[in-house]
Design an enzyme around this catalytic site. Structure first.
Site, short mmCIF file in Angstrom:
data_model
loop_
_atom_site.label_atom_id
_atom_site.label_comp_id
_atom_site.label_asym_id
_atom_site.label_seq_id
_atom_site.Cartn_x
_atom_site.Cartn_y
_atom_site.Cartn_z
N PHE A 157 0.83 -1.20 0.00
CA PHE A 157 0.00 0.00 0.00
C PHE A 157 0.86 1.26 0.00
O PHE A 157 1.85 1.33 0.74
CB PHE A 157 -0.90 0.05 1.24
CG PHE A 157 -2.06 -0.89 1.21
CD1 PHE A 157 -3.23 -0.57 0.54
CD2 PHE A 157 -2.00 -2.11 1.88
CE1 PHE A 157 -4.31 -1.43 0.52
CE2 PHE A 157 -3.08 -2.98 1.88
CZ PHE A 157 -4.24 -2.64 1.19
N ASP A 158 0.49 2.22 -0.83
CA ASP A 158 0.97 3.58 -0.64
C ASP A 158 0.25 4.13 0.59
O ASP A 158 -0.83 3.63 0.95
CB ASP A 158 0.65 4.41 -1.89
CG ASP A 158 0.96 5.89 -1.68
OD1 ASP A 158 2.08 6.19 -1.25
OD2 ASP A 158 0.06 6.71 -1.94
N LYS A 159 0.81 5.13 1.25
CA LYS A 159 0.15 5.67 2.44
C LYS A 159 -0.80 6.82 2.10
O LYS A 159 -2.01 6.70 2.21
CB LYS A 159 1.18 6.15 3.48
CG LYS A 159 0.51 6.71 4.75
CD LYS A 159 1.53 7.23 5.74
CE LYS A 159 2.03 8.61 5.38
NZ LYS A 159 1.01 9.67 5.57
N LYS A 162 10.41 4.24 -4.34
CA LYS A 162 9.26 3.35 -4.11
C LYS A 162 9.29 2.16 -5.07
O LYS A 162 9.04 1.03 -4.68
CB LYS A 162 7.95 4.12 -4.28
CG LYS A 162 7.56 4.98 -3.10
CD LYS A 162 6.17 5.56 -3.31
CE LYS A 162 5.79 6.44 -2.13
NZ LYS A 162 4.43 7.02 -2.29
#
Length: 778
Positions: free
Chosen positions: A471-473, A648
């Site tokens: 997940f990205d935040k 990322k």
């Protein structure tokens, strides 16, 4: 023939074709069309009934196209094609014949252009409206004069001949059987009735068999004709007639079943109205949505469906957005908020400024993507197709062996020849071929109804294999609407002065953290001076000058980087999601920013773990303290903080290598595009950035509800379970009947019933994927 054209030189055309309900018939049609001079590739989607052609950019030989489709038992769908006559007067006839024709044929809606140079008369066969065509011609400087008051619809008479002929065949077959019972056996008169039963029931089968032979295809129609002719050859007229009647009946039932699957997609397409109330100075006028442009104002009354995407200008109401987002609870809409075409307005009256043309609305793009997805084959579907291509010739060879080898030892040529004919009927792979696309398209349609936009069957299949979720935040696990929680002075400046300087610089930034700072400054009615020399540093912060003095705003990593270059005074205290303001001398202040976690994030993570999906990992550019707090609250397995955008993707690659499992990346679709593309499955939040999410990800969550991800995994596993059931059923039933051939238990007409029953079974079983999956959450 040479068809080595570059992709950019080809023109894409999509045609709606009725009357083809068999996957093998569609393959034969495509193979025949690809023999045409300018058609490079042809693909028929059995579920959407669409024929997709890639052609060399010259006009379509329309009569030839219709003829080929007709040979294979199909016809162009009604109300889809028009023939319009124009006088296009310009400088000279050669320009009309050359320039206009070339320009028209560049458009995918134009199929054919023919002109009479002496009269400057142009006949155009097209799929768009006549108004759109006239407008296009006028834009290129042609004086257009219509020769006919309205275009001629290219329409073929809709007669249900298959049903009529099947009934006639059945009556003759029944008469033959009845006469045979009266005469205690087959007589010349009963043979006559069987003959007419075969002729009437076999017209379409024979026609399709000849079409398949044209392109050297060994499909079910060919096998059935061989079996019938063989039965006649050994005097089994009653068996031949029964086989023809039952096969004709089976085609009708299969057509009905496939049409039910097609209707599932049609329901998705028909949820948006064609007309809208356009607001004008002197009132409102009912107008076709195709003629309404972005920027115009439409009126939506209580209880009406929203016709176009737009932004609410006046009025407050609750909208049922379930057709688009899958949300079961109506959502309140206020001025300034976006609404989607296809939603249902509640009790309020809304004035809406149109933001997208009718063919570019979110609903229109969803429908286009669902259609495109249904034409893209999943790995399991490709496997079944390859298997069927091997399976059919192998079974035909077995049938030939049954006819030739056993009689060498027993001398019973007639008996074993009959059994080989039964084997030919069993050889039909229709049930096997149709089972997978019907199931996958049903699953894709179910997902679209639930607010999950999946771009292809391969992605639906992949979702069930996912074991790791990253997940990205910001904007994914959190709401993406940060709030300024606190401003703290770490110097002699007041908190208002710190806020004023930060807001002045951030006013020229597009970073999501700029918004809460600027909004707080506006609330406090602070005067913001003009900032100059503003430079953004991705992943770190921003610099700028206010009143001739240079300032820095950024995270602690940016601060520490500057600290190495300049000895700064001031107390540094990392307290979580904070950014700092400093000048070239000292640290001035801290702005603590809070981004609330989505309420459904914890439920989604817990549900995924319960389904055996682990590890669940978070990637963020935020500092470690803030990331630690969120990871602990959500009980994530791991997290990586303080990552720059390009880091990322590298971190994601490391995770995929370390876990050695299928990995999904979930992001907001804006700055996570590289990571979404690198993962085995890219899932984007659709509501916050719909346009970008629809373009970048494999799957989009239309209402940003993370609980849709466990539902997606559950749907995928359910769909693939049905696919496996269908494949197993199709193979098992055929295997059983093959074994029944040896002792002579299986007959021709029983083989047809088994084949029909299997096809219907797998279609109806596949359509179970349309049903809503059992709830995971309370």
């Amino acid at each position: 023939m040479d068809k080595s054209y570059s992709e950019s030189d080809l023109k894409d055309i999509t045609l709606h074709v009725d009357g083809i309900d068999c996957a093998q018939c569609g393959e034969s049609l495509c193979a025949d069309l690809e023999r045409s001079n300018n058609i490079t590739t042809a693909q028929f989607n059995i579920v959407s009934s669409e024929l997709e052609l890639k052609i060399e950019p010259v006009e379509v030989d329309f009569p030839h196209l219709k003829k080929i489709i007709g040979i294979h038992g199909g016809q162009l769908a009604d109300d889809k094609f028009w023939s319009s006559n124009f006088i296009a007067a310009k400088a000279n006839s050669s320009e009309v014949n050359g320039h206009l024709t070339a320009k028209l044929l560049e458009q995918p809606e134009i199929l054919s252009v023919s002109s009479n140079g002496s009269k400057d008369q142009v006949t155009v066969i097209h799929t768009n409206s006549r108004e759109e065509l006239t407008k296009f011609m006028t834009e290129f400087g042609f004086m257009v004069q219509n020769l006919t008051e309205k275009p001629t619809e290219i329409k073929q008479k809709a007669r249900n001949w298959p049903l009529v002929l099947t009934v006639i065949s059945g009556l003759f077959c029944a008469a033959g059987i009845g006469l045979g019972l009266l005469n205690s056996g087959q007589s010349e008169f009963s043979v006559g009735f069987y003959f007419f039963a075969i002729i009437f029931g076999g017209i379409f089968t024979g026609k399709k068999a000849l079409a398949a032979i044209r392109v050297f295809k060994l499909d079910m129609n060919v096998l059935m004709c061989i079996a019938v002719l063989g039965a006649i050859g050994i005097g089994e007229w009653n068996e031949a007639a029964m086989v023809v009647f039952l096969f004709s009946l089976s085609n009708l039932l299969e057509s009905y079943s496939v049409e039910r699957a097609r209707n599932a997609i049609k329901k998705l397409m028909n949820i948006s109205p064609d007309m809208a109330l356009l607001k004008q100075d002197n009132g409102t006028i009912l107008k076709n949505i195709k003629d309404i442009k972005p920027g115009e104002i439409i009126l939506i009354r209580a209880g009406e469906r929203v016709p176009m995407d737009g932004e609410v200008m006046e009025g407050i109401s609750h909208l049922d957005q379930s057709p688009i987002t899958g949300e079961s609870v109506p959502v309140e809409k206020n001025p300034g908020e976006k609404i989607f075409a296809g939603s249902i307005n509640g009790t309020g009256v809304l004035e809406v400024r149109v933001t997208h043309s009718s063919n570019q609305s979110t609903l229109a793009r969803i429908i286009k993507l669902v259609h495109k997805a249904s034409s893209q084959k999943a790995p399991v579907e490709k496997f079944v197709d390859k298997f069927a291509k091997i399976y059919t010739p192998v079974v035909v060879l077995i049938a030939i062996s049954i006819a030739l080898i056993p009689p060498l030892f027993s001398g019973e040529w007639g008996i074993w020849f009959y059994r080989s004919l039964v084997m030919l009927v069993i050889a039909c792979p229709c049930a096997l071929v149709i089972s997978t696309p019907v199931t996958l398209v049903s699953g894709l349609t179910r997902a679209a109804r639930d607010g999950l936009l999946i771009k292809g069957g391969s992605f639906l299949e992949m979702a069930g294999k996912i074991k790791t979720v990253v997940f990205d935040k910001t904007g994914t696990l959190t709401k993406g609407n940060p709030e300024l929680k606190n401003v703290k002075s770490l110097s002699g400046l007041s908190t208002d002065e710190i806020l004023m300087i930060a807001a002045a610089i951030e006013k020229k930034s597009e970073h999501h953290l700029a918004k809460p700072i600027i909004e707080r400054a506006k609330k406090r009615a602070l005067h913001l001076p003009e900032a100059g020399s503003v430079i953004s540093i991705p992943g770190k912060g921003i610099t700028g000058e206010v009143d001739g003095k240079k300032y820095f705003i950024g995270n602690h990593r940016f601060f520490e980087e500057i600290l190495l270059q300049i000895k700064l005074n001031g107390k540094f205290n990392t307290s979580g999601s904070a950014i700092y303001l400093w000048d070239e001398v000292q640290l001035l202040g801290e702005l603590e920013i809070f981004d609330p976690v989505r309420e459904e994030s914890a439920e989604a993570v817990a549900a995924l773990k319960k389904m055996g999906v682990a590890p669940i990992i978070m990637l963020t550019g935020d500092n470690k303290l803030a990331a630690t707090r969120i990871a602990q609250n959500l009980q994530l397995d791991d997290f990586h903080a303080e990552l720059l955008p390009d880091e990322k993707m590298r971190r994601l690659a490391d995770i995929m290598k370390k876990t050695n499992s299928k990995t999904a990346m979930v992001g907001d679709g804006i700055n996570d595009a590289p990571a979404l593309a690198a993962a085995d499955l890219g899932i984007a939040m659709g509501e916050g950035g719909t346009d970008i999410a629809l373009e970048t990800a494999d799957i989009a969550l239309m209402n940003d509800d993370l609980r849709k991800i466990p539902s997606l995994v559950q749907l995928s596993r359910r769909v693939m379970k049905i696919v496996r059931q269908n494949i197993a059923a199709a193979i098992l039933i055929k295997l059983i009947f093959t074994l029944l051939i040896i002792p002579g238990i299986a007959t021709l007409w029983l083989a047809v019933i088994a084949d029909v029953g299997t096809s219907l079974l797998v279609i109806l079983n596949g359509m179970r994927a349309l049903k809503k999956t059992p709830a995971i959450f309370n």
